[in-house]
Design a protein around this motif. Structure first.
Motif, PDB file in Angstrom:
ATOM      1  N   UNK A  27       0.832  -1.207   0.000  1.00  0.00           N
ATOM      2  CA  UNK A  27       0.000   0.000   0.000  1.00  0.00           C
ATOM      3  C   UNK A  27       0.865   1.255   0.000  1.00  0.00           C
ATOM      4  N   UNK A  28       1.865   1.298   0.876  1.00  0.00           N
ATOM      5  CA  UNK A  28       2.739   2.470   0.914  1.00  0.00           C
ATOM      6  C   UNK A  28       3.553   2.612  -0.365  1.00  0.00           C
ATOM      7  N   UNK A  29       3.936   1.491  -0.946  1.00  0.00           N
ATOM      8  CA  UNK A  29       4.704   1.537  -2.188  1.00  0.00           C
ATOM      9  C   UNK A  29       3.877   2.121  -3.325  1.00  0.00           C
ATOM     10  N   UNK A  30       2.650   1.705  -3.418  1.00  0.00           N
ATOM     11  CA  UNK A  30       1.782   2.167  -4.509  1.00  0.00           C
ATOM     12  C   UNK A  30       1.333   3.613  -4.292  1.00  0.00           C
ATOM     13  N   UNK A  31       0.952   3.942  -3.061  1.00  0.00           N
ATOM     14  CA  UNK A  31       0.370   5.253  -2.820  1.00  0.00           C
ATOM     15  C   UNK A  31       1.390   6.379  -2.626  1.00  0.00           C
ATOM     16  N   UNK A  32       2.502   6.094  -1.968  1.00  0.00           N
ATOM     17  CA  UNK A  32       3.386   7.177  -1.567  1.00  0.00           C
ATOM     18  C   UNK A  32       4.776   7.158  -2.200  1.00  0.00           C
ATOM     19  N   UNK A  33       5.265   6.005  -2.618  1.00  0.00           N
ATOM     20  CA  UNK A  33       6.658   5.913  -3.030  1.00  0.00           C
ATOM     21  C   UNK A  33       6.845   5.524  -4.491  1.00  0.00           C
ATOM     22  N   UNK A  34       5.880   5.814  -5.330  1.00  0.00           N
ATOM     23  CA  UNK A  34       5.968   5.634  -6.772  1.00  0.00           C
ATOM     24  C   UNK A  34       6.419   4.236  -7.183  1.00  0.00           C
ATOM     25  N   UNK A  35       5.873   3.265  -6.525  1.00  0.00           N
ATOM     26  CA  UNK A  35       6.080   1.849  -6.832  1.00  0.00           C
ATOM     27  C   UNK A  35       7.513   1.375  -6.719  1.00  0.00           C
TER      28      UNK A  35
END
Length: 75
Positions: free
Chosen positions: A30-38
Motif C-alpha cells: 500500500x505504501x509503495x503504490x500510494x506514496x513511493x511511486x512503486x
C-alpha cells in the motif's frame, strides 16, 4: 517443558509470524503504490519489520519457561 507445550508455543510462533509477515507485506504494498511511486523498498521494509517482530515475540515466548500464556490461564 513437555512436548505438547512446546508444540503449542511453536504453533503460536508460526501463526504470529504469518500474520505479521502478511500485515507488513500488505502495508508495504500500500505504501509503495500510494506514496513511493512503486519502489520495492517499502515492501521489503514492511516484510522485514513484520518478520522481526514475530521473531522477537517467538524468542520471548520460547524463553519464558515457567510463564503461562493468557489463553492457558482461562482453561
Amino acid at each position: 517443558m513437555s512436548e505438547k507445550e512446546l508444540g503449542k508455543k511453536w504453533d503460536r510462533c508460526l501463526a504470529d509470524g504469518a500474520i505479521k509477515l502478511g500485515t507488513g507485506l500488505g502495508l508495504g504494498i500500500v505504501f509503495s503504490v500510494l506514496f513511493f511511486k512503486r519502489h520495492t523498498w517499502p515492501i521489503s521494509f514492511g516484510s522485514g519489520t513484520g518478520l522481526g517482530m514475530a521473531y522477537a515475540n517467538c524468542q520471548n515466548d520460547l524463553r519464558s519457561f515457567y510463564m503461562l500464556h493468557s489463553s492457558e490461564k482461562e482453561q
